[in-house]
Design a protein around this motif. Sequence first.
Motif, PDB file in Angstrom:
ATOM      1  N   ARG A 155       0.879  -1.311  -0.137  1.00  0.00           N
ATOM      2  CA  ARG A 155       0.109   0.091   0.040  1.00  0.00           C
ATOM      3  C   ARG A 155       0.755   1.150   0.076  1.00  0.00           C
ATOM      4  O   ARG A 155       0.723   2.081  -0.802  1.00  0.00           O
ATOM      5  N   VAL A 156       1.779   1.253   0.737  1.00  0.00           N
ATOM      6  CA  VAL A 156       2.684   2.274   1.096  1.00  0.00           C
ATOM      7  C   VAL A 156       3.652   2.466  -0.240  1.00  0.00           C
ATOM      8  O   VAL A 156       3.761   3.640  -0.884  1.00  0.00           O
ATOM      9  N   ALA A 157       4.051   1.226  -0.995  1.00  0.00           N
ATOM     10  CA  ALA A 157       4.677   1.426  -2.266  1.00  0.00           C
ATOM     11  C   ALA A 157       3.803   2.244  -3.318  1.00  0.00           C
ATOM     12  O   ALA A 157       4.428   2.713  -4.303  1.00  0.00           O
ATOM     13  N   VAL A 158       2.468   1.654  -3.346  1.00  0.00           N
ATOM     14  CA  VAL A 158       1.787   2.507  -4.241  1.00  0.00           C
ATOM     15  C   VAL A 158       1.359   3.811  -4.228  1.00  0.00           C
ATOM     16  O   VAL A 158       1.318   4.760  -4.989  1.00  0.00           O
ATOM     17  N   GLY A 159       1.301   4.262  -2.808  1.00  0.00           N
ATOM     18  CA  GLY A 159       1.031   5.724  -2.472  1.00  0.00           C
ATOM     19  C   GLY A 159       2.121   6.516  -2.492  1.00  0.00           C
ATOM     20  O   GLY A 159       1.790   7.782  -3.019  1.00  0.00           O
ATOM     21  N   ILE A 160       3.216   6.202  -2.188  1.00  0.00           N
ATOM     22  CA  ILE A 160       4.531   7.312  -2.195  1.00  0.00           C
ATOM     23  C   ILE A 160       4.754   7.720  -3.694  1.00  0.00           C
ATOM     24  O   ILE A 160       4.638   9.026  -3.632  1.00  0.00           O
ATOM     25  N   PRO A 161       4.522   7.164  -4.777  1.00  0.00           N
ATOM     26  CA  PRO A 161       4.830   8.022  -6.008  1.00  0.00           C
ATOM     27  C   PRO A 161       3.815   8.837  -6.179  1.00  0.00           C
ATOM     28  O   PRO A 161       3.985   9.906  -6.879  1.00  0.00           O
TER      29      PRO A 161
END
Length: 362
Positions: A155-161
């Motif tokens: 979830r964090v990997a999707v959200g950061i960009p």
Amino acid sequence: MHQAQVREAEAPENDVHYEWADRSQYWLSEYEASIPKRKRRERQTHPLILTGNGMSMRVNRGALVIRDGFTHYPQKNEECRLFPGSLENPPRILMVDGSGEITLDAIDWLAEQNVSLIRLRWDGRVVSVVGQRGYAADPEKVAWQINARRDEAARVAVGIPLIRKKFEGTLANLGEFFPDAAPKDRAVRTAEAALRELAASPPSTVASLLGLEGKVANAYFAAWSTIPIRWKSLDKQPVPDDWLTYKSRSALRAKKVPTNRRATHPVNAMLNYVYGILETRTRIQVIAEGYDPTRGIVHGDGASGRDAYVFDLMEAGRPSAERRVLEILAERELHGCDVEVSSSGICRLNPGIARLLCTNLD
């Protein structure tokens, strides 16, 4: 003489019909250019998108004959033919608004070839799905959404960009449209610090990521109070004192609990309008690519009809939508007739300014 020159010579100056036709043809060519090239033995992955009046689907000699609708005049009627088992067949066909007809044989053909037909409203919401699965989304992509939702790191990997791009757009807006003042400096420092944090020690949870995004958003919208809102003919068409500046993203007079919806300030009404356009475009893109708009990853699954995955992807595009409002405020004087106010204080934009907001909206 070149065809365009002949048409220009024949058409009256600023003829809107020819301008409409030229722009329609331009966007059609842009759409066709956006379709990725397919290898010879590779199955088509790009959806077929139809719109306009007079769309039709029928079966002729075992093939599905599809006719696109008319969106402008003059326009050449486009028709294509899909054959059973062909690698050219799209995984799904989207009908966006418009009108037309489809035969029962065509419905059977789509089911046999496992091609979904998705009917969308003008705002991108699904009206109906025709096909073997009766489901608008690609099961593999939906499975990815579900699995990513269950994994905090994913979830964090999707959200950061998405959030990083939002911060970058926020800084660009602050640099171009905001006057030098303490609120602007504070917003710039907050956004720059957030970008450094994303690079050096990114959040490990979505809650922390959204908390960081909230800090930047609060400082950013606090700086909007420094933007001058110019009104003309105030002696003939006075406006409320709180319309002379912009101090709150919330519609404070609409409800006891502050909300961004049902705007009570013209700037909020403009922001809600461009956000609505962004939401519709994003929803159509999500459905066209085979994702489930309700399966949120960063914001969680949708509730009350709100499509969470659409709101995930919208984050990166919000500064571009806000930029259009900032351009209007910088270039134009507003007038009391630009806004209609309901008995409860809710603002409705004049269709003319709404059209202008749509112009050159990224």
